[in-house]
Design an enzyme around this catalytic site. Sequence first.
Site, mmCIF file in Angstrom:
data_model
loop_
_atom_site.group_PDB
_atom_site.id
_atom_site.type_symbol
_atom_site.label_atom_id
_atom_site.label_comp_id
_atom_site.label_asym_id
_atom_site.label_seq_id
_atom_site.Cartn_x
_atom_site.Cartn_y
_atom_site.Cartn_z
ATOM 1 C CG ASP A 186 -2.049 -0.934 1.158
ATOM 2 O OD1 ASP A 186 -2.486 -1.242 0.041
ATOM 3 O OD2 ASP A 186 -2.521 -1.382 2.222
ATOM 4 C CG MET A 187 2.026 5.466 -1.928
ATOM 5 S SD MET A 187 3.777 5.014 -1.707
ATOM 6 C CE MET A 187 4.128 4.209 -3.274
ATOM 7 N N GLY A 194 -6.104 8.349 -4.073
ATOM 8 C CA GLY A 194 -5.382 8.874 -2.921
ATOM 9 C C GLY A 194 -6.349 9.167 -1.800
ATOM 10 N NE ARG A 201 -4.319 -2.090 -4.467
ATOM 11 C CZ ARG A 201 -3.823 -2.486 -3.295
ATOM 12 N NH1 ARG A 201 -3.358 -1.591 -2.428
ATOM 13 N NH2 ARG A 201 -3.762 -3.760 -2.985
ATOM 14 N NE ARG A 235 -6.696 5.764 5.061
ATOM 15 C CZ ARG A 235 -6.025 5.301 6.114
ATOM 16 N NH1 ARG A 235 -5.648 6.114 7.079
ATOM 17 N NH2 ARG A 235 -5.719 4.018 6.209
#
Length: 305
Positions: free
Chosen positions: A132-133, A186, A182, A286
């Site tokens: 994941d970022m 954001g 992916r 989120r």
Amino acid sequence: MLGSILLAVSRSPLARRAVSGFPVTRHVVDRFVAGEDAGDALSAVQRLTDARLSVTLDHLGEETKDTRAAAETVKAYATVLDALRPLGLGGRAEVSVKLSAVGQALDHSLALDHAREICAAAREAGTTVTLDMEDHTTVDSTLSILRTLREDFPSTGVAIQAYLFRSEADLRDLSYEGSRVRLVKGAYAEPASVAHQSKIEVDKAYVRCLRILMEGKGYPMVATHDDRLISITELLADRNGRERDGFEYQMLYGIRTDKQEALARAGSSVRVYVPYGDDWYGYFMRRLAERPANVAFFLRSLRSK
């Protein structure tokens, strides 16, 4: 405006204590989170794969500042991967890892070593890992760890966030044969100095990034619930001669399940991002920030109790 506030709240320790103290019942959180342990995660895997969907499992937790907690996260991934092995699902059930959960904020080398352990466990289970970022301050470290991991685990994937100004250049570097990427919009509150702020600019950036992936030689993983972006994906796939097995859609657990199943029935590859674990706060907030409808659902559920 509401989304920005919720994103800021998602990283507030005070808000975490307040929201976690609400009488939020499991049926609210369970809309977005599969459960608390590996057994719950495996039950979700079975349900989704029976419906011809693929899965990526995320053990919840992030921004770990404690070496013991980081090691426990690695152990949790090893446990769920060991449980996946006898199911023989292969790449239909992989795992997603936040490097901040395995020590990235403590030490780059520690996070790399822990990520390597998870990748090795995934290989033993016949599957793979996607990194994941997280917020923009972690991108260079994450891509550095990715490059090192791919030396021994070339199928390791990575998420790239379209709203960051740097992402188009990053994607050009990553669009090589066998590279799994992916593409997401954001989900962090980023400053205007590094990221697009308006929805229309983020959408435009997403399409530009998607075009780079579709024209490249890698394997695009298109993370969106947006019908318009799905249509653009189909157009770009056709234009670039990509077959149905040349890319996949990724969608979040509990969001647009009807669309997930419809795409799968039509022959598309669809992977559902399935979080599990008891550290649900940051992820949950989120998800609320992404759509006003999610906030309304949350508030209605609170009023009903």
